[in-house]
Design an enzyme around this catalytic site. Structure first.
Site, PDB file in Angstrom:
ATOM      1  N   GLY A  28       0.778  -1.238   0.000  1.00 33.66           N
ATOM      2  CA  GLY A  28       0.000   0.000   0.000  1.00 33.66           C
ATOM      3  C   GLY A  28       0.809   1.288   0.000  1.00 33.66           C
ATOM      4  N   ARG A  74     -15.180 -15.419  -9.452  1.00 29.49           N
ATOM      5  CA  ARG A  74     -14.741 -14.024  -9.589  1.00 29.49           C
ATOM      6  C   ARG A  74     -15.951 -13.084  -9.528  1.00 29.49           C
ATOM      7  NH1 ARG A  74      -9.862 -12.702 -11.168  1.00 29.49           N
ATOM      8  NH2 ARG A  74      -9.376 -14.648 -12.187  1.00 29.49           N
ATOM      9  N   ARG A 123      -5.831  -8.691  -8.417  1.00 30.92           N
ATOM     10  CA  ARG A 123      -6.828  -9.641  -8.933  1.00 30.92           C
ATOM     11  C   ARG A 123      -7.384  -9.108 -10.235  1.00 30.92           C
ATOM     12  NH1 ARG A 123      -7.258 -14.485  -7.235  1.00 30.92           N
ATOM     13  NH2 ARG A 123      -9.437 -14.554  -7.861  1.00 30.92           N
ATOM     14  N   LEU A 176     -10.340  -8.322 -12.620  1.00 33.61           N
ATOM     15  CA  LEU A 176     -11.735  -7.989 -12.321  1.00 33.61           C
ATOM     16  C   LEU A 176     -12.639  -8.497 -13.444  1.00 33.61           C
ATOM     17  CD1 LEU A 176     -10.956  -4.381 -11.110  1.00 33.61           C
ATOM     18  CD2 LEU A 176     -11.879  -6.223  -9.672  1.00 33.61           C
ATOM     19  N   HIS A 226      -0.159   1.522 -13.157  1.00 33.20           N
ATOM     20  CA  HIS A 226       0.571   0.369 -13.690  1.00 33.20           C
ATOM     21  C   HIS A 226       2.045   0.763 -13.845  1.00 33.20           C
ATOM     22  CE1 HIS A 226       1.212  -3.330 -15.917  1.00 33.20           C
ATOM     23  NE2 HIS A 226       1.931  -2.626 -16.778  1.00 33.20           N
ATOM     24  N   ASP A 276      -4.710  -3.661 -18.676  1.00 35.67           N
ATOM     25  CA  ASP A 276      -3.751  -2.543 -18.762  1.00 35.67           C
ATOM     26  C   ASP A 276      -3.889  -1.777 -20.079  1.00 35.67           C
ATOM     27  OD1 ASP A 276      -2.747  -3.418 -16.316  1.00 35.67           O
ATOM     28  OD2 ASP A 276      -1.281  -4.723 -17.261  1.00 35.67           O
ATOM     29  N   ALA A 279       8.338   7.546  -8.677  1.00 40.22           N
ATOM     30  CA  ALA A 279       7.554   8.294  -9.679  1.00 40.22           C
ATOM     31  C   ALA A 279       6.065   7.995  -9.504  1.00 40.22           C
ATOM     32  CB  ALA A 279       8.017   7.936 -11.082  1.00 40.22           C
TER      33      ALA A 279
HETATM   34  C1  GAR Z   1       2.914  -0.800  -7.646  1.00 42.80           C
HETATM   35  O1  GAR Z   1       4.176  -0.758  -8.256  1.00 42.80           O
HETATM   36  C2  GAR Z   1       1.819  -0.790  -8.693  1.00 42.80           C
HETATM   37  O2  GAR Z   1       2.127  -0.003  -9.812  1.00 42.80           O
HETATM   38  C3  GAR Z   1       1.772  -2.244  -9.071  1.00 42.80           C
HETATM   39  O3  GAR Z   1       1.897  -2.934  -7.857  1.00 42.80           O
HETATM   40  C4  GAR Z   1       2.674  -2.148  -6.964  1.00 42.80           C
HETATM   41  C5  GAR Z   1       1.909  -1.996  -5.675  1.00 42.80           C
HETATM   42  O4  GAR Z   1       2.702  -1.394  -4.700  1.00 42.80           O
HETATM   43  N1  GAR Z   1       0.557  -2.566  -9.745  1.00 42.80           N
HETATM   44  C6  GAR Z   1       0.470  -3.448 -10.723  1.00 42.80           C
HETATM   45  O5  GAR Z   1       1.413  -4.096 -11.120  1.00 42.80           O
HETATM   46  C7  GAR Z   1      -0.916  -3.608 -11.309  1.00 42.80           C
HETATM   47  N2  GAR Z   1      -0.860  -4.231 -12.579  1.00 42.80           N
HETATM   48  P1  GAR Z   1       2.050  -0.707  -3.451  1.00 42.80           P
HETATM   49  O6  GAR Z   1       1.126  -1.741  -2.796  1.00 42.80           O
HETATM   50  O7  GAR Z   1       3.218  -0.370  -2.562  1.00 42.80           O
HETATM   51  O8  GAR Z   1       1.300   0.488  -3.909  1.00 42.80           O
END
Ligand code: GAR
Length: 214
Positions: A15, A68, A94, A96, A112, A148, A176
């Protein structure tokens, strides 16, 4: 003060992007507020971040549902009951269902870790290193049924440096991400980021023009 857009955030893990959004929303002048955080994983570290910010949390484990669709229906009901107007996916791992995505079309955004349309799916940093690109980065986009693939709201690029590993590159991109997601949410909440891709292209063109003039 004008009404803040009511946001629900879906997470699965640590998170850190949720934290960036919580921090931005803590500013009284920010046009959005987080009203609910849902994790599909019990004990996800992001839940503690929401607790610390005084934001209600729910754990809805996909393992408790036969499909799902039934899992997504439970999340949908919780989001609607909380009056959520925009869903932010922040490391929600997950897929959706089409029904859920269609129900929130134009009202659900995702971050992403790549410069879409490059490197969709998982292991984006390894994909970027294997491709030998000089620039990598992250994208916030509207969610559509294709993975995506929805209209882009904002992107941030970072350099790929000699000697980068998946870990060093991921850390640079993550920094970033933490800047980009609040910026993108602000644009959406202000009604400045439409679902028509020409919106983003026009905004980018205007920024490039301004940079040339400065
Ligand atoms: C982040 O890098 C986000 O961009 C990626 O998961 C990570 C979550 O980190 N999301 C994906 O790959 C979705 N396809 P976080 O829990 O520390 O925010």
């Amino acid at each position: 003060m004008t009404k803040k857009l009511k946001v629900g955030v879906l997470i699965s893990g640590r998170g850190t992007n949720l934290q960036a959004l919580l921090d931005a929303c803590a500013d009284p002048a920010f046009p959005a507020g987080i009203a609910l955080v849902i994790s599909n994983v019990a004990g996800a570290a992001g839940l503690e971040r929401a607790d610390a910010a005084g934001v209600p949390t729910l754990v809805i484990s996909h393992k408790d549902f036969p499909s799902r669709e039934t899992f997504d229906a439970r999340m949908d009901a919780a989001l609607r009951a909380a009056g959520i107007e925009l869903v932010c996916l922040a490391g929600f791992m997950r897929l959706l269902s089409d029904g859920f995505v269609t129900g929130w079309r134009g009202k659900m955004i995702n971050i992403h870790p790549s410069l879409l349309p490059s490197f969709k799916g998982m292991h984006t940093h390894a994909q970027a290193l294997a491709a030998g690109v000089e620039q990598h980065g992250c994208t916030v986009h509207y969610v559509t049924p294709a993975l995506d693939d929805g209209p882009i709201i904002a992107q941030a690029a970072v350099p790929v440096l000699a000697g980068d590993t998946e870990e060093t590159l991921a850390a640079r991109v993550l920094e970033a991400e933490h800047r980009l997601y609040p910026e993108a949410l602000k644009l959406v909440a202000q009604g400045k980021a439409g679902t028509d891709q020409s919106d983003y292209l026009n905004r980018r063109g205007a920024e490039a023009q301004k940079q040339r003039e400065d």
